[in-house]
Enzyme design. Structure first.
Site, mmCIF file in Angstrom:
data_model
loop_
_atom_site.group_PDB
_atom_site.id
_atom_site.type_symbol
_atom_site.label_atom_id
_atom_site.label_comp_id
_atom_site.label_asym_id
_atom_site.label_seq_id
_atom_site.Cartn_x
_atom_site.Cartn_y
_atom_site.Cartn_z
ATOM 1 N N TYR A 1 19.296 -14.040 12.222
ATOM 2 C CA TYR A 1 19.759 -14.140 13.605
ATOM 3 C C TYR A 1 21.148 -14.782 13.580
ATOM 4 O O TYR A 1 21.296 -16.013 13.575
ATOM 5 C CB TYR A 1 18.809 -14.978 14.451
ATOM 6 C CG TYR A 1 17.476 -14.344 14.758
ATOM 7 C CD1 TYR A 1 17.206 -13.022 14.434
ATOM 8 C CD2 TYR A 1 16.471 -15.080 15.394
ATOM 9 C CE1 TYR A 1 15.974 -12.448 14.721
ATOM 10 C CE2 TYR A 1 15.244 -14.509 15.693
ATOM 11 C CZ TYR A 1 15.000 -13.196 15.345
ATOM 12 O OH TYR A 1 13.774 -12.639 15.634
ATOM 13 N N PHE B 1 10.439 -9.095 21.935
ATOM 14 C CA PHE B 1 10.870 -8.449 23.176
ATOM 15 C C PHE B 1 9.831 -8.619 24.286
ATOM 16 O O PHE B 1 9.433 -7.648 24.942
ATOM 17 C CB PHE B 1 11.150 -6.965 22.968
ATOM 18 C CG PHE B 1 12.290 -6.659 22.040
ATOM 19 C CD1 PHE B 1 13.242 -7.626 21.749
ATOM 20 C CD2 PHE B 1 12.415 -5.411 21.451
ATOM 21 C CE1 PHE B 1 14.304 -7.355 20.887
ATOM 22 C CE2 PHE B 1 13.474 -5.126 20.591
ATOM 23 C CZ PHE B 1 14.423 -6.097 20.316
ATOM 24 N N PRO B 2 9.354 -9.836 24.552
ATOM 25 C CA PRO B 2 8.336 -10.015 25.598
ATOM 26 C C PRO B 2 8.849 -9.677 26.991
ATOM 27 O O PRO B 2 8.048 -9.446 27.898
ATOM 28 C CB PRO B 2 7.973 -11.501 25.491
ATOM 29 C CG PRO B 2 9.189 -12.140 24.904
ATOM 30 C CD PRO B 2 9.738 -11.127 23.939
ATOM 31 N N LEU B 3 10.186 -9.634 27.137
ATOM 32 C CA LEU B 3 10.772 -9.284 28.433
ATOM 33 C C LEU B 3 11.526 -7.963 28.362
ATOM 34 O O LEU B 3 12.406 -7.699 29.173
ATOM 35 C CB LEU B 3 11.706 -10.406 28.915
ATOM 36 C CG LEU B 3 11.011 -11.716 29.283
ATOM 37 C CD1 LEU B 3 12.023 -12.784 29.641
ATOM 38 C CD2 LEU B 3 10.037 -11.494 30.432
ATOM 39 N N GLY B 4 11.195 -7.141 27.380
ATOM 40 C CA GLY B 4 11.789 -5.819 27.314
ATOM 41 C C GLY B 4 12.950 -5.668 26.362
ATOM 42 O O GLY B 4 13.532 -4.590 26.255
ATOM 43 N N GLY B 5 13.348 -6.752 25.690
ATOM 44 C CA GLY B 5 14.410 -6.648 24.707
ATOM 45 C C GLY B 5 15.761 -6.300 25.288
ATOM 46 O O GLY B 5 16.505 -5.493 24.724
ATOM 47 N N LEU C 1 12.374 -5.165 32.943
ATOM 48 C CA LEU C 1 10.991 -4.721 33.092
ATOM 49 C C LEU C 1 10.873 -3.990 34.425
ATOM 50 O O LEU C 1 10.454 -4.545 35.439
ATOM 51 C CB LEU C 1 10.044 -5.920 33.052
ATOM 52 C CG LEU C 1 9.893 -6.617 31.693
ATOM 53 C CD1 LEU C 1 8.968 -7.824 31.827
ATOM 54 C CD2 LEU C 1 9.358 -5.669 30.641
#
Length: 282
Positions: A60, A211-215, A219
């Protein structure tokens, strides 16, 4: 719904954690560097808000390699407070022309780079990351996972995980050493990995979707918007609340380079979905 999870049976963490991918650059991995002090401020604020699980990786980095997530974590938080769990990932190699897959013989150096970057003697959780965005179906991960299992036996790693894998990979790895967490793509608008989630729940393995929020993609879901309006919450908060409600083994690790967005994400804990909400989101 409990707010905590026992990772590997011995590390108690809050199920709402923090992902460090967006700290070094404005567009995730390889982008234009962010302001470094802002990144440190986000990390310090995360701990103030109750985060005790940070997900990171040595790869990262900003595009010019001047900003590293691991370095920011060490500079902002070391010496680390008791109870803080830092998870990292190894597998990809950074080359001048991009990323490539590391061999089993590369695993030690990759682990040591994370140890040095984070300033740790032992890594709490190391995921073997394979493939790119889709699991490499049919490809054996045994040799690479065996290399990490040996480093675990040496005491350099506490727990092992897998990232971007299918259930065949999970079974292959569990025959070698205990797997305590899986990190695959999964969120309210991308629910294809229900088989893996079910396997993790049955085995008591943490499922920490990337990507819990869509990356970076919104959303965009009418069902989420409807439930969000009902709770006077944001769509992002509702998406995270749904993720945590989807199984007792799911962990949410939303990432951001903004203190304001961090505070909004952490406020998700106040969004309690009802049976009606879950039915609307099914």
């Amino acid at each position: 719904m409990t707010s905590e999870f026992r990772l590997g049976g011995d590390l108690t963490i809050n199920r709402l954690g923090f992902g460090a991918m967006r700290l070094p650059s404005q567009s995730g991995m390889g982008g234009k560097p962010r302001d470094l002090e802002t990144g440190r401020a986000v990390l310090r604020r995360a701990l103030e808000l109750g985060v005790n699980h940070i997900d990171t990786a040595d790869f990262y980095r900003s595009g010019d390699h001047t900003a590293h997530a691991n370095t920011l974590i060490r500079e902002a938080l070391h010496p680390y407070p008791d109870g803080l769990v830092i998870a990292t990932k190894v597998g990809p190699l950074i080359r001048p022309d991009g990323y490539s897959a590391g061999a089993p013989s590369d695993m030690r150096a990759l682990v040591e780079e994370n140890l040095t970057g984070l300033g740790m003697d032992r890594l709490d959780l190391v995921y073997l990351r394979v493939g790119h965005m889709e699991p490499p179906h049919g490809e054996s991960i045994a040799a690479r996972f065996e290399a990490l299992a040996e480093l675990r036996e040496e005491g350099l790693i506490r727990h092992l995980g897998l990232s971007n894998v299918d259930t065949g990979h999970l079974n292959e790895a569990r025959a070698i050493a205990p797997v305590t967490a899986v990190q695959n793509q999964y969120h309210a608008a991308h629910r294809a990995d229900v088989e893996m989630l079910a396997a993790c729940e049955e085995a008591g393995i943490a499922f920490a979707p990337f990507f819990p929020l869509g990356g970076g993609r919104e959303l965009d879901d009418d069902r989420l918007a409807k439930v969000a309006a009902r709770h006077r919450a944001s769509v992002a908060q509702t998406g995270l609340a749904w993720l945590l409600a989807s199984s007792p083994v799911t962990l949410a690790i939303p990432g951001t380079g903004s203190v304001r967005h961090l505070e909004e994400n952490m406020a998700t804990e106040s969004v309690v979905l009802s049976d009606e909400d879950l039915a609307d989101l099914a």
